[in-house]
Design a protein around this motif. Structure first.
Motif, mmCIF file in Angstrom:
data_model
loop_
_atom_site.group_PDB
_atom_site.id
_atom_site.type_symbol
_atom_site.label_atom_id
_atom_site.label_comp_id
_atom_site.label_asym_id
_atom_site.label_seq_id
_atom_site.Cartn_x
_atom_site.Cartn_y
_atom_site.Cartn_z
ATOM 1 N N LYS A 15 1.271 15.597 -0.203
ATOM 2 C CA LYS A 15 0.929 14.189 -0.432
ATOM 3 C C LYS A 15 2.154 13.416 -0.905
ATOM 4 C CE LYS A 15 -2.326 11.277 -2.976
ATOM 5 N NZ LYS A 15 -3.390 11.217 -3.977
ATOM 6 N N GLU A 35 1.217 6.744 -6.886
ATOM 7 C CA GLU A 35 0.057 7.588 -7.189
ATOM 8 C C GLU A 35 0.356 9.063 -6.909
ATOM 9 O OE1 GLU A 35 -4.110 8.219 -4.976
ATOM 10 O OE2 GLU A 35 -3.818 6.168 -5.717
ATOM 11 N N ALA A 36 1.012 9.333 -5.788
ATOM 12 C CA ALA A 36 1.351 10.715 -5.424
ATOM 13 C C ALA A 36 2.369 11.298 -6.401
ATOM 14 C CB ALA A 36 1.897 10.768 -3.997
ATOM 15 N N ASP A 54 2.327 1.778 -3.441
ATOM 16 C CA ASP A 54 1.265 2.151 -4.382
ATOM 17 C C ASP A 54 0.843 3.609 -4.177
ATOM 18 O OD1 ASP A 54 1.342 -0.453 -5.322
ATOM 19 O OD2 ASP A 54 -0.431 -1.095 -4.205
ATOM 20 N N THR A 55 0.715 4.021 -2.922
ATOM 21 C CA THR A 55 0.349 5.397 -2.600
ATOM 22 C C THR A 55 1.423 6.362 -3.091
ATOM 23 O OG1 THR A 55 -0.918 4.679 -0.666
ATOM 24 C CG2 THR A 55 -0.208 6.985 -0.700
ATOM 25 N N GLU A 94 0.813 -1.212 0.000
ATOM 26 C CA GLU A 94 0.000 0.000 0.000
ATOM 27 C C GLU A 94 0.850 1.268 0.000
ATOM 28 O OE1 GLU A 94 -3.302 2.193 2.827
ATOM 29 O OE2 GLU A 94 -3.059 0.031 3.000
ATOM 30 N N GLU A 95 1.921 1.286 0.808
ATOM 31 C CA GLU A 95 2.767 2.471 0.893
ATOM 32 C C GLU A 95 3.407 2.783 -0.458
ATOM 33 O OE1 GLU A 95 3.046 -0.141 2.940
ATOM 34 O OE2 GLU A 95 2.681 0.578 4.976
ATOM 35 N N ALA A 127 3.918 10.488 1.278
ATOM 36 C CA ALA A 127 3.996 9.154 0.672
ATOM 37 C C ALA A 127 5.437 8.668 0.620
ATOM 38 C CB ALA A 127 3.377 9.179 -0.728
#
Length: 159
Positions: free
Chosen positions: A69, A44-45, A40-41, A37-38, A73
Motif C-alpha cells: 500500500k 495515510e499509507a 492523502d492516500t 486524493e493521491e 501510494a
C-alpha cells in the motif's frame, strides 16, 4: 503472545522491506507534490506503515499489505511542475507591446501568454502542463509581426 501465535502456525512479519520503504518515503518533501486524493492516500499509507512497524505482533500478511500500500501510494503521487523556465519565458515578454504588432499575430501571442500565466498561478500544475504552456508560448512569441519588421522588409523589397 508471539510464541502462542507461532504454535498456531502464524508467523510474525519480516519488516525489513517495510522499514526501508518507510524510511525512504518519509523523507519525501510533500510540498513538491500536488495536494489531492493521491497525496492523502500516501499520508495515510505512511501512517499505517509506521503503525505496522511499531506493532510487535504484526503478521506477515499485514506487513506485506502495508508495504504494498505504501509503495503503490508513493508511485501514485503527482509531482508539481517546475515553473522556473516558464516564468523566465513569461518575464521575457515584458517588453512586448500590443501597439507595436499586427493584431492577428498579437491575439495568438496574448492567448498563449494568458494561458502560461494561468499555469504559473496553478498550484496543481504538473510538469506536463508547464511544458505544454512553454511550448505554446514559445511558438506564439514568433507569431506577432512587428510594424518595424514589416517596414524593414518593405525597404529591402524597394531596393
Amino acid at each position: 503472545m508471539i510464541e502462542e501465535i507461532q504454535k498456531l502456525g502464524f508467523k510474525a512479519g519480516d519488516k525489513t522491506n517495510l522499514q526501508n520503504h518507510y524510511t525512504l518515503y518519509s523523507a519525501l518533501d510533500l510540498d513538491q507534490y500536488i495536494d489531492g486524493e493521491e497525496k492523502d492516500t500516501f499520508v495515510e499509507a505512511l501512517e499505517n506503515a509506521k503503525a505496522v512497524i511499531e506493532d510487535g505482533d504484526a503478521m506477515e500478511a499485514d506487513v506485506v499489505a502495508a508495504d504494498q500500500k505504501l509503495v503503490d501510494a508513493a508511485e501514485a503521487l503527482v509531482k508539481k511542475g517546475d515553473k522556473t523556465s516558464l516564468q523566465k519565458l513569461v518575464d521575457s515578454t515584458a517588453d512586448y507591446k500590443k501597439e507595436n504588432y499586427l493584431s492577428a499575430g498579437w491575439n495568438t501571442f496574448e492567448a498563449a501568454l494568458d494561458a502560461a500565466k494561468k499555469v504559473l498561478a496553478d498550484e496543481s500544475a504538473t510538469q506536463e502542463d508547464v511544458d505544454k504552456a512553454k511550448e505554446v508560448l514559445t511558438s506564439a512569441m514568433t507569431a506577432p509581426v512587428s510594424y518595424t519588421h514589416l517596414r524593414a522588409h518593405e525597404t529591402c523589397a524597394d531596393l
